[in-house]
Design a protein around this motif. Structure first.
Motif, PDB file in Angstrom:
ATOM      1  N   GLU A 238     -10.606  14.828  28.376  1.00 56.89           N
ATOM      2  CA  GLU A 238     -11.203  13.409  28.668  1.00 56.89           C
ATOM      3  C   GLU A 238     -10.354  12.764  27.472  1.00 56.89           C
ATOM      4  O   GLU A 238     -10.146  13.146  26.396  1.00 56.89           O
ATOM      5  N   THR A 240      -8.274   8.968  25.860  1.00 57.64           N
ATOM      6  CA  THR A 240      -8.145   7.396  25.932  1.00 57.64           C
ATOM      7  C   THR A 240      -6.609   6.902  25.917  1.00 57.64           C
ATOM      8  O   THR A 240      -5.645   7.762  25.504  1.00 57.64           O
ATOM      9  N   LYS A 249      -8.273   2.315  27.353  1.00 60.87           N
ATOM     10  CA  LYS A 249      -8.808   3.094  28.792  1.00 60.87           C
ATOM     11  C   LYS A 249      -9.126   4.071  28.654  1.00 60.87           C
ATOM     12  O   LYS A 249      -8.332   4.934  27.981  1.00 60.87           O
ATOM     13  N   LYS A 250     -10.072   4.686  29.411  1.00 61.18           N
ATOM     14  CA  LYS A 250     -10.370   6.282  29.440  1.00 61.18           C
ATOM     15  C   LYS A 250      -9.809   6.783  30.587  1.00 61.18           C
ATOM     16  O   LYS A 250      -9.709   6.281  31.800  1.00 61.18           O
ATOM     17  N   ALA A 251      -9.453   8.220  30.778  1.00 59.63           N
ATOM     18  CA  ALA A 251      -8.766   8.729  31.844  1.00 59.63           C
ATOM     19  C   ALA A 251      -9.402  10.220  31.717  1.00 59.63           C
ATOM     20  O   ALA A 251      -9.701  10.855  30.531  1.00 59.63           O
ATOM     21  N   TYR A 252      -9.092  11.025  32.749  1.00 62.98           N
ATOM     22  CA  TYR A 252      -8.963  12.432  32.729  1.00 62.98           C
ATOM     23  C   TYR A 252      -7.850  12.794  32.864  1.00 62.98           C
ATOM     24  O   TYR A 252      -7.074  12.441  33.656  1.00 62.98           O
ATOM     25  N   VAL A 253      -7.495  14.169  32.298  1.00 60.51           N
ATOM     26  CA  VAL A 253      -6.016  14.601  32.207  1.00 60.51           C
ATOM     27  C   VAL A 253      -6.407  16.157  32.614  1.00 60.51           C
ATOM     28  O   VAL A 253      -7.009  16.983  32.347  1.00 60.51           O
ATOM     29  N   PRO A 276     -11.218  11.852  42.052  1.00 55.88           N
ATOM     30  CA  PRO A 276     -10.763  10.712  41.268  1.00 55.88           C
ATOM     31  C   PRO A 276      -9.320  10.042  42.036  1.00 55.88           C
ATOM     32  O   PRO A 276      -8.595  11.100  42.672  1.00 55.88           O
ATOM     33  N   TYR A 281      -2.317   9.833  35.668  1.00 56.02           N
ATOM     34  CA  TYR A 281      -3.612  10.443  35.171  1.00 56.02           C
ATOM     35  C   TYR A 281      -4.416  10.047  36.125  1.00 56.02           C
ATOM     36  O   TYR A 281      -4.541   9.149  36.814  1.00 56.02           O
ATOM     37  N   MET A 282      -5.751  10.756  36.133  1.00 57.13           N
ATOM     38  CA  MET A 282      -7.058  10.556  36.917  1.00 57.13           C
ATOM     39  C   MET A 282      -7.925   9.786  36.149  1.00 57.13           C
ATOM     40  O   MET A 282      -8.056   9.713  35.014  1.00 57.13           O
ATOM     41  N   GLU A 283      -8.473   8.787  37.060  1.00 57.59           N
ATOM     42  CA  GLU A 283      -9.542   7.825  36.585  1.00 57.59           C
ATOM     43  C   GLU A 283     -10.547   8.716  35.947  1.00 57.59           C
ATOM     44  O   GLU A 283     -10.964   9.622  36.221  1.00 57.59           O
ATOM     45  N   TYR A 284     -11.195   7.811  34.952  1.00 53.28           N
ATOM     46  CA  TYR A 284     -12.464   8.519  34.083  1.00 53.28           C
ATOM     47  C   TYR A 284     -13.653   8.030  34.852  1.00 53.28           C
ATOM     48  O   TYR A 284     -13.865   6.907  35.270  1.00 53.28           O
TER      49      TYR A 284
END
Length: 406
Positions: A238, A240, A249-253, A276, A281-284
């Motif tokens: 997880e 930012t 903004k937040k995201a998943y890697v 996602p 990067y993938m949306e959080y």
């Protein structure tokens, strides 16, 4: 700890090294270099520095004519018989220096001897950038009469196979490729020059304990990446995005091997809302957790609702003519809403793809995992395998009860 280590010529003996890895005062291996096998990092060195990732990319490129010529000449000279190691070593150093560019010479380091006194230890050859070591080379006589392992001895001089000092020292093997080495050393030289500049301005600020994800551009704005946490032991973080112009903004890697990742399967499920959205990067997702953490406190009705949702996603994927090769709890993110409905997302598509084209990895984990019959290294992923893995996962997480596991 480093000051108490014996010289590499001693620790390079496998008996001494394995003894040290298991019997050290801080109760963990002094280095995660796969010797012994359990002394390994779940996160590769390449995720700490992009230079090593670029090396692997360079290995996929076709070398130039001069690179092929050097490789041939170098191999031809090195397989000759040399009565003395020093002659063999000098010839190799001259050839490497001419091809790679920077000077290649012996490096002297202070090491602790068996009687606790300090003595000089020498590398066979070292390529340095300013005061930083760029590469070490280790040579052995044909009969290996010293009794030490070249692999163990070379990185004990703190050279780069693929190595860095984070929370622990971590070392991974890289594929031998002289062309990739030549290009990567130029990038490494540039990196060390930047380290020098930063260290002169603010000493003690260089910290490579954490992963370094590349910056991302969204709507023409460049964002830096900061890690919040790693999700369990999975290669999922997880993070930012932050910049000076606006809110974070937040995201998943998710760390993936890009040549094997099925963007097509990922995109199909993302369009249906079952994965996602895939950018760089993938949306959080707010308040999502891996499947095993969600199922602990569910009642029977909620368990049944969640099971139906997961089965529906697998059915949807199969109807599209695709399969998902790694269906386990760590690859499923769940969020429960106030109305007790569930949002379910799959997040890893390295073994996924169209039926008849998706294959399992050649390095499947067979320890503690019961794979379906026919699910073997390099073999095709089938719908039947998916359904079997789905059934096993639902049983283990308590979503499927009063069933016989097969």
């Amino acid at each position: 700890m480093i000051g108490d280590l014996l010289p590499p010529s001693t620790l390079g003996a496998p008996k001494e090294w394995f003894k040290l890895q298991k019997c050290n005062p801080i109760d963990h291996p002094i280095c995660l270099n796969h010797c012994p096998l359990e002394a390994s990092s779940t996160i590769s060195v390449s995720l700490y520095s992009s230079i090593f990732g670029k090396f692997k990319n360079f290995c996929e490129e076709d070398p130039e004519r001069e690179d092929n010529q050097f490789t041939y000449k170098f191999c031809y000279e090195m397989v000759k018989y040399y009565e003395r190691k020093e002659v063999h070593q000098d010839e190799a150093n001259k050839m490497l220096e001419k091809y790679l560019g920077p000077s290649v010479e012996l490096l002297t380091v202070k090491c602790k001897s068996s009687d606790s006194s300090l003595k000089d230890a020498h590398t066979n050859s070292t390529m340095s950038f300013s005061k930083y070591c760029g590469a070490n080379f280790e040579y052995k006589c044909d009969d290996y009469s010293s009794g030490t392992s070249p692999y163990l001895e070379i990185w004990l001089y703190f050279s780069v196979s693929e190595a860095m000092l984070a929370e622990y020292a971590i070392v991974d093997l890289l594929t031998s490729n002289i062309y990739a080495l030549k290009k990567s050393l130029k990038i490494l030289d540039h990196y060390y020059k930047q380290v020098d500049k930063q260290a002169r301005k603010m000493p003690q600020t260089i910290n490579l304990e954490y992963l370094l994800f590349p910056k991302v551009t969204i709507d023409d704005k460049c964002y830096s990446i900061q890690i919040i946490r790693q999700i369990g032991n999975y290669l999922l973080w997880e993070v930012t995005f932050s910049n000076e112009q606006g809110p974070t903004k937040k995201a998943y890697v998710k760390a993936i091997q890009k040549r094997k990742y099925s963007l097509n399967t990922h995109q199909l499920l993302a369009e249906a809302g079952y994965a996602p959205k895939f950018l760089v990067y993938m949306e959080y997702f707010n308040n999502h957790s891996t499947l095993n953490h969600i199922t602990l406190n569910l009642n029977d009705q909620d368990r049944n609702s969640l099971r139906v949702k997961i089965e529906m996603i697998v059915e949807h994927l199969h109807n599209l003519g695709h399969v998902y090769g790694d269906l386990h709890k760590g690859n499923i993110l769940i969020r429960q809403f106030e109305n007790n409905d569930f949002d379910v997302k799959l997040i890893d598509f390295e073994w996924s793809g169209k039926v008849g084209s998706a294959h399992y990895s050649h390095f499947m984990n067979h320890v503690g995992i019961k794979w379906p019959d026919g699910a073997e290294d390099g073999k095709l992923v089938t719908k039947t395998h998916n359904l079997t893995m789905l059934n096993q996962m639902l049983l283990r997480t308590g979503l499927l009860q009063n069933q016989i596991e097969y």
